[in-house]
Design an enzyme around this catalytic site. Structure first.
Site, mmCIF file in Angstrom:
data_model
loop_
_atom_site.group_PDB
_atom_site.id
_atom_site.type_symbol
_atom_site.label_atom_id
_atom_site.label_comp_id
_atom_site.label_asym_id
_atom_site.label_seq_id
_atom_site.Cartn_x
_atom_site.Cartn_y
_atom_site.Cartn_z
ATOM 1 N N GLY A 11 -22.813 -32.152 15.442
ATOM 2 C CA GLY A 11 -23.560 -32.550 16.650
ATOM 3 C C GLY A 11 -22.642 -32.672 17.854
ATOM 4 O O GLY A 11 -21.535 -33.191 17.741
ATOM 5 N N ARG A 21 -10.285 -29.463 27.044
ATOM 6 C CA ARG A 21 -9.385 -29.316 28.204
ATOM 7 C C ARG A 21 -7.988 -29.829 27.871
ATOM 8 O O ARG A 21 -6.974 -29.172 28.184
ATOM 9 C CB ARG A 21 -9.990 -30.092 29.380
ATOM 10 N N ARG A 72 -23.944 -26.030 12.837
ATOM 11 C CA ARG A 72 -23.681 -26.492 11.475
ATOM 12 C C ARG A 72 -23.739 -25.225 10.623
ATOM 13 O O ARG A 72 -24.745 -24.532 10.616
ATOM 14 C CB ARG A 72 -24.723 -27.521 11.037
ATOM 15 N N CYS A 73 -22.635 -24.878 9.923
ATOM 16 C CA CYS A 73 -22.515 -23.561 9.285
ATOM 17 C C CYS A 73 -22.550 -23.648 7.752
ATOM 18 O O CYS A 73 -21.621 -24.143 7.119
ATOM 19 C CB CYS A 73 -21.194 -22.915 9.743
ATOM 20 N N ASP A 103 -17.780 -36.136 10.225
ATOM 21 C CA ASP A 103 -17.260 -36.054 8.855
ATOM 22 C C ASP A 103 -17.469 -34.670 8.212
ATOM 23 O O ASP A 103 -16.640 -34.221 7.417
ATOM 24 C CB ASP A 103 -17.787 -37.185 7.961
ATOM 25 N N GLY A 104 -18.560 -33.983 8.568
ATOM 26 C CA GLY A 104 -18.783 -32.628 8.048
ATOM 27 C C GLY A 104 -17.683 -31.688 8.537
ATOM 28 O O GLY A 104 -17.164 -30.842 7.789
ATOM 29 N N THR A 126 -18.283 -37.723 17.690
ATOM 30 C CA THR A 126 -19.686 -37.926 17.313
ATOM 31 C C THR A 126 -20.189 -39.187 18.002
ATOM 32 O O THR A 126 -19.436 -40.173 18.088
ATOM 33 C CB THR A 126 -19.884 -38.076 15.786
ATOM 34 N N ASP A 128 -22.143 -41.167 16.799
ATOM 35 C CA ASP A 128 -22.459 -42.176 15.761
ATOM 36 C C ASP A 128 -21.359 -43.217 15.542
ATOM 37 O O ASP A 128 -21.613 -44.260 14.944
ATOM 38 C CB ASP A 128 -22.735 -41.485 14.420
ATOM 39 N N ASP A 130 -19.060 -43.294 13.391
ATOM 40 C CA ASP A 130 -19.056 -43.674 11.970
ATOM 41 C C ASP A 130 -17.841 -43.127 11.209
ATOM 42 O O ASP A 130 -17.929 -42.851 10.014
ATOM 43 C CB ASP A 130 -20.359 -43.208 11.296
ATOM 44 N N GLY A 171 -28.396 -42.376 14.834
ATOM 45 C CA GLY A 171 -27.461 -42.902 13.833
ATOM 46 C C GLY A 171 -28.061 -42.675 12.461
ATOM 47 O O GLY A 171 -28.760 -43.527 11.932
ATOM 48 N N ARG A 172 -27.801 -41.487 11.934
ATOM 49 C CA ARG A 172 -28.387 -41.074 10.654
ATOM 50 C C ARG A 172 -28.038 -42.079 9.560
ATOM 51 O O ARG A 172 -28.894 -42.533 8.830
ATOM 52 C CB ARG A 172 -27.859 -39.689 10.300
ATOM 53 N N LYS A 214 -42.747 -66.438 23.905
ATOM 54 C CA LYS A 214 -42.133 -65.189 24.351
ATOM 55 C C LYS A 214 -43.272 -64.172 24.465
ATOM 56 O O LYS A 214 -44.020 -63.964 23.498
ATOM 57 C CB LYS A 214 -41.141 -64.723 23.280
ATOM 58 N N HIS A 253 -32.698 -37.008 21.264
ATOM 59 C CA HIS A 253 -31.513 -36.252 21.683
ATOM 60 C C HIS A 253 -31.031 -36.531 23.104
ATOM 61 O O HIS A 253 -29.948 -36.083 23.476
ATOM 62 C CB HIS A 253 -31.754 -34.752 21.503
ATOM 63 N N ARG A 256 -27.573 -37.703 23.240
ATOM 64 C CA ARG A 256 -26.415 -36.833 22.990
ATOM 65 C C ARG A 256 -25.890 -36.178 24.263
ATOM 66 O O ARG A 256 -24.778 -35.636 24.266
ATOM 67 C CB ARG A 256 -26.817 -35.767 21.969
#
Ligand code: F6P
Length: 324
Positions: A11, A21, A72-73, A103-104, A126, A128, A130, A171-172, A214, A253, A256
């Site tokens: 992602g 850069r 993603r391959c 991580d991938g 990422t 995330d 994570d 956040g998967r 409230k 998205h 992102r």
């Protein structure tokens, strides 16, 4: 090392361009050639290489997304795919890699490097946040700022209409954005994948809120929360509280994209620079990260195997108390 290949994979995250850069300019400064690999590992398999010079990374530090594109391959997950990719790198004369991603991306880089003996340094990119070995990942700060802007806006309308809002954030498997942005946005409750809070807890909290008059509330739900997503949680809560006017917003998205914050630009520049310096120093199969405001290297395998729990315990405790 004569020719460094740089790629972004998985992602996209704001700050990736600032990092590209930094890699290109540091490489050139050290007398290397730098080649951009388009669409991550897919471009390695399909030979999508582009020569980079200082000029090709002009005016990109402020841009979201990635000029190299990303993908993603599936082919790269196989040995044959990685072999094909390696042969392409060889033909191109690329003898070291900087891979920016999650991580991938790290898993792919680690396998390629070990199987074909090519030096690789990874940069954590990422939204995330994570990844083990870095306090922060590229794009996390920008995504948090995007989310709090959305929370603030939703709070205006929530308060005007006396409504209860469920806002789902990305956040998967990670509640980092939910916790950080939820805390910054003063959310009344935050549901996280890492913490098994059943719906009962939430209902009790909302009951308390209703008892103390409230009239509007915001609940942040991480995408990976185990209670079934914002719509499902909203439905369960509605069954208990008929009187609440409930709305759901999935931010998706938009989290992102956008121009990276100053924090992400500086982090990306620091880590891109450090990645090339690490290659030059003979390092391989490491991630460059930031820990305690210092650049640190972590073994890729260690990083891949440890990315389970990263939430700040004090924030979890504090955000509950501050929203009473
Ligand atoms: O890993 C980053 C991330 O944005 C996750 O938070 C989210 O679950 C996933 O990517 C979405 O992936 P895609 O853009 O492929 O739908």
């Amino acid at each position: 090392i004569k020719k460094i290949g740089v790629l972004t994979s998985g992602g996209d995250a704001p700050g990736m361009n600032a990092c590209i850069r930094a890699v290109v300019r540091t490489g050139i400064y050290l007398g290397k050639e730098v080649v951009g690999i388009k669409q991550g590992y897919q471009g390695m398999v399909d030979r999508k290489f582009v020569n980079m010079d200082s000029h090709s990374v002009c005016n990109i530090i402020q841009l979201g997304g990635t000029i190299l594109k990303t993908a993603r391959c599936d082919e790269f997950r196989t040995y044959e795919g990685r072999q094909k990719a390696y042969k392409n790198l060889k033909k191109e004369g690329i003898d070291a890699l900087v891979a920016i991603g999650g991580d991938g991306t790290f898993t792919g880089a680690e396998l390629l490097s070990r199987e074909f003996d090519i030096p690789v340094i990874c940069v954590p990119g990422t939204i995330d946040n994570d990844l083990y070995g870095s306090d922060f990942t590229l794009g996390y700060d920008t995504a948090n700022n995007t989310v709090i802007e959305a929370i603030d806006k939703i709070r205006d309308t929530a308060a005007s209409h006396d409504r209860l809002f469920f806002i789902e954030v990305m956040g998967r498997d990670s509640g980092c954005i939910a916790l950080w942005a939820g805390t910054a946005g003063g959310a009344e409750a935050i549901l996280l994948p890492e913490k098994d809070t059943g719906i009962e807890d939430l209902i009790q909290k909302l009951e308390k809120g209703a008892d103390s008059n409230k009239s509007s509330s915001i609940v942040i739900i991480a995408e990976g929360d185990k209670n079934g997503g914002a719509y499902h949680v909203a439905k369960l809560v509605k069954e208990k509280f008929q009187f609440y006017d409930i709305k759901v917003t999935i931010l998706g998205h938009l989290q992102r994209g956008g121009s990276p914050t100053s924090f992400d630009r500086v982090l990306a520049s620091r880590l891109g620079y450090a990645a090339v310096k690490a290659l030059e120093a003979g390092e391989t199969r490491k991630m460059v990260g930031i820990r305690g405001n210092r650049v640190k290297l972590t073994d890729l395998v260690e990083s891949i195997n440890n990315n389970s729990f990263k939430l700040e315990e004090d924030l979890m405790e504090m955000s509950t108390i501050l929203t009473i």
